[in-house]
Design a protein around this motif. Structure first.
Motif, short mmCIF file in Angstrom:
data_model
loop_
_atom_site.label_atom_id
_atom_site.label_comp_id
_atom_site.label_asym_id
_atom_site.label_seq_id
_atom_site.Cartn_x
_atom_site.Cartn_y
_atom_site.Cartn_z
N UNK A 146 -28.27 116.34 53.34
CA UNK A 146 -28.73 117.68 53.47
C UNK A 146 -29.16 117.63 54.99
N UNK A 147 -29.98 116.57 55.45
CA UNK A 147 -30.41 116.42 56.76
C UNK A 147 -29.10 116.65 57.97
N UNK A 148 -28.30 115.99 57.55
CA UNK A 148 -26.89 116.04 58.41
C UNK A 148 -26.28 117.47 58.33
N UNK A 149 -26.23 117.92 57.06
CA UNK A 149 -25.72 119.26 57.12
C UNK A 149 -26.46 120.39 57.84
N UNK A 150 -27.93 120.42 57.59
CA UNK A 150 -28.81 121.29 58.46
C UNK A 150 -28.35 121.10 60.17
N UNK A 151 -28.36 119.67 60.39
CA UNK A 151 -28.24 119.69 61.75
C UNK A 151 -26.70 120.04 62.38
N UNK A 152 -25.97 120.39 61.52
CA UNK A 152 -24.41 120.76 61.86
C UNK A 152 -24.38 122.01 62.04
N UNK A 158 -20.44 128.32 59.35
CA UNK A 158 -20.81 129.10 58.14
C UNK A 158 -21.13 128.36 56.98
N UNK A 159 -20.27 127.14 56.72
CA UNK A 159 -20.71 126.24 55.74
C UNK A 159 -20.11 124.90 56.29
N UNK A 160 -20.86 123.90 55.32
CA UNK A 160 -20.70 122.52 55.68
C UNK A 160 -20.60 121.82 54.21
N UNK A 161 -19.42 121.11 54.11
CA UNK A 161 -18.95 120.36 52.79
C UNK A 161 -19.00 118.86 52.93
N UNK A 162 -19.03 118.31 51.77
CA UNK A 162 -19.22 116.77 51.93
C UNK A 162 -18.08 116.15 51.78
N UNK A 184 -8.56 110.58 53.23
CA UNK A 184 -9.08 112.16 53.52
C UNK A 184 -10.36 111.92 54.53
N UNK A 185 -11.32 110.98 54.14
CA UNK A 185 -12.35 110.97 54.91
C UNK A 185 -11.90 110.45 56.56
N UNK A 186 -10.93 109.66 56.56
CA UNK A 186 -10.45 109.20 57.97
C UNK A 186 -9.83 110.52 58.61
N UNK A 187 -8.99 111.32 57.78
CA UNK A 187 -8.52 112.29 58.31
C UNK A 187 -9.45 113.43 58.99
N UNK A 188 -10.75 113.39 58.33
CA UNK A 188 -11.67 114.50 58.63
C UNK A 188 -12.35 113.91 60.05
N UNK A 189 -12.43 112.63 60.06
CA UNK A 189 -13.01 111.98 61.04
C UNK A 189 -12.26 112.14 62.62
N UNK A 190 -10.84 111.95 62.02
CA UNK A 190 -9.84 112.15 63.20
C UNK A 190 -9.95 113.74 63.68
N UNK A 191 -10.17 114.58 63.15
CA UNK A 191 -10.22 116.07 63.47
C UNK A 191 -11.50 116.50 63.88
N UNK A 253 -17.29 119.31 57.83
CA UNK A 253 -17.52 118.14 56.87
C UNK A 253 -17.73 116.83 57.58
N UNK A 254 -19.14 116.64 58.37
CA UNK A 254 -19.35 115.55 59.08
C UNK A 254 -19.47 114.09 58.33
N UNK A 255 -19.44 113.27 58.87
CA UNK A 255 -19.34 111.79 58.11
C UNK A 255 -20.61 111.63 57.53
N UNK A 256 -21.93 112.26 57.79
CA UNK A 256 -23.03 111.98 57.34
C UNK A 256 -23.24 112.52 56.04
#
Length: 314
Positions: A146-152, A158-162, A184-191, A253-256
Motif C-alpha cells: 500500500x505504501x509503495x502504491x500510494x507513492x507511485x 490511474x492505477x497501480x497493480x501488483x 514477468x517480474x523481471x520484465x516489469x523491472x526492465x520496462x 507495477x513497481x517492485x515494492x
C-alpha cells in the motif's frame, strides 16, 4: 502517524453483513468520460483507502488475506470482504478478523459482477482523491504494498497493480509457475514498472478513474456494460487495464508492490486457467480493435503465435 480517516465511509456494526444496494436508490453523480487531467487540488488533503476482497467460498484463505492487509505499513481505512454467493464460513471468518462483509444479491456475473455491486456501494462515499484496492482472496500482499502504491500515484497514473509471485508448494507444476511469475517480474523491472496487466491479485485504483471508467462505458466509449468492471470479458483485469489506458492514464507495477498468490496444483487446472487467460486476452483485443493502446498487445500476440508455429520460423 494515524492514517485512519473513516468519516463518511459506510462503516457498519462489525457483526453486520451488508447487502447489495437497492436498485431503486438514486444513482451517484455521473462524471463525464475524459482523458487524464486531474484537478489542481486532487492530491491535497488526506487520502482514504478502502480494500475490497471478492470471495466465493474462501473460508480456508480469507483470514490470511485480511491479516496481510492489517500488516501493511499503511493500513486500509476499511477492509470489505465481498461475499459472493458463499455457502461456507467466509463471512463469519472475515468478521472475526476485523473486516466488514458485503453480501452480493442476485449476482450471476461472478467476480466482475460482485465487484460492480460493492464498488457501487462504497464509491459514493469516497472523494476523487481517495483510493480503492481490489485484492483476490487467495493472495497476501507484501507489507509495503500500500505504501509503495500510494507513492507511485501522480496525475498521470490511474492505477497501480501488483507484481505477483507464486506461493510455495505444488511440486514441479508449482515450481514452473513460480519461474514464470519471476520472469514477468523481471520484465516489469526492465520496462520501469509499466504494467501490462492490472492484476486481479492486487490493484489500487484512484476513485476518480473508476468513476471515469463507468461514465465511459455508459457513453459508449468503452464496452462491457454500464458499470465499472466489464461483464463481457473472461479476463476482467486485462480488460480493465485497457479501459484505464484508453482514458489516457498510465498503469504501473513497481517492485515494492509484491503479492504472493496461489499456484494451480494440477496440470489440468493450470491448462484451464491459461486457456481462459489466452481466450480472454484475444476477445478483449477483438472488442477494442486496433488502437494506440492495443497496438503493442496485438504485436505480442503475433509474436507468441509466430513462436508456436514451426512453419513461421523456418
Amino acid at each position: 502517524m494515524n492514517h485512519q480517516h473513516t468519516r463518511g465511509l459506510p462503516v457498519l456494526h462489525p457483526t453486520t453483513t451488508v447487502g447489495a444496494p437497492d436498485p431503486r436508490s438514486p444513482r451517484p453523480h455521473r462524471h463525464a468520460a475524459r482523458r487524464a487531467h486531474a484537478a489542481p487540488d486532487e492530491f491535497d488533503g488526506p487520502q482514504r483507502l478502502v480494500a475490497l476482497i471478492p470471495a466465493h467460498n474462501e473460508q480456508d484463505r480469507i483470514a490470511d488475506a485480511i491479516q496481510g492487509l492489517w500488516r501493511q505499513t499503511r493500513r486500509p481505512d476499511l477492509i470489505v470482504v465481498v461475499a459472493d454467493n458463499c455457502t461456507d464460513a467466509t463471512a463469519e471468518i472475515a468478521v472475526a478478523h476485523g473486516a466488514q462483509v458485503f453480501a452480493t444479491q442476485g449476482n450471476t456475473h461472478k467476480k466482475a459482477g460482485a465487484l460492480n455491486q460493492a464498488i457501487a456501494w462504497v464509491l459514493p462515499h469516497l472523494e476523487d482523491r481517495d483510493l480503492l484496492l481490489v485484492q483476490d482472496a487467495d493472495t497476501v500482499l507484501d507489507p509495503s504494498f500500500n505504501e509503495t502504491a500510494l507513492g507511485t500515484f501522480n496525475r498521470k497514473v490511474g492505477a497501480v497493480g501488483g507484481v505477483f509471485y507464486g506461493e510455495d508448494g505444488g511440486g514441479l507444476i508449482g515450481l514452473l509457475q513460480r519461474m514464470e511469475f519471476h520472469r514477468y517480474a523481471w520484465e516489469l523491472e526492465r520496462t520501469g514498472g509499466k504494467a501490462q496487466v492490472l492484476t486481479g491479485t492486487g490493484t489500487m485504483f484512484r476513485a476518480r478513474v473508476l468513476r471515469e471508467v463507468r461514465a465511459a462505458r455508459r457513453d459508449g466509449v468503452l464496452g462491457g456494460g454500464h458499470a465499472y468492471y466489464s461483464l463481457a470479458s473472461l479476463t476482467e483485469d486485462d480488460e480493465m487495464t485497457k479501459a484505464v489506458k484508453t482514458l489516457g492514464y498510465r498503469t504501473m507495477s513497481p517492485a515494492g508492490c509484491a503479492v504472493t498468490t496461489e499456484v494451480m496444483p494440477t496440470l489440468g487446472k493450470l491448462w484451464h486457467q491459461r486457456l481462459r487467460w489466452q481466450r480472454g486476452a484475444l476477445e478483449n483485443l477483438r472488442d477494442y480493435g486496433w488502437t494506440r493502446v492495443t497496438a503493442r498487445y496485438f504485436l505480442q500476440q503475433f509474436l507468441m503465435g509466430s513462436a508456436r508455429c514451426p512453419s513461421w520460423s523456418i
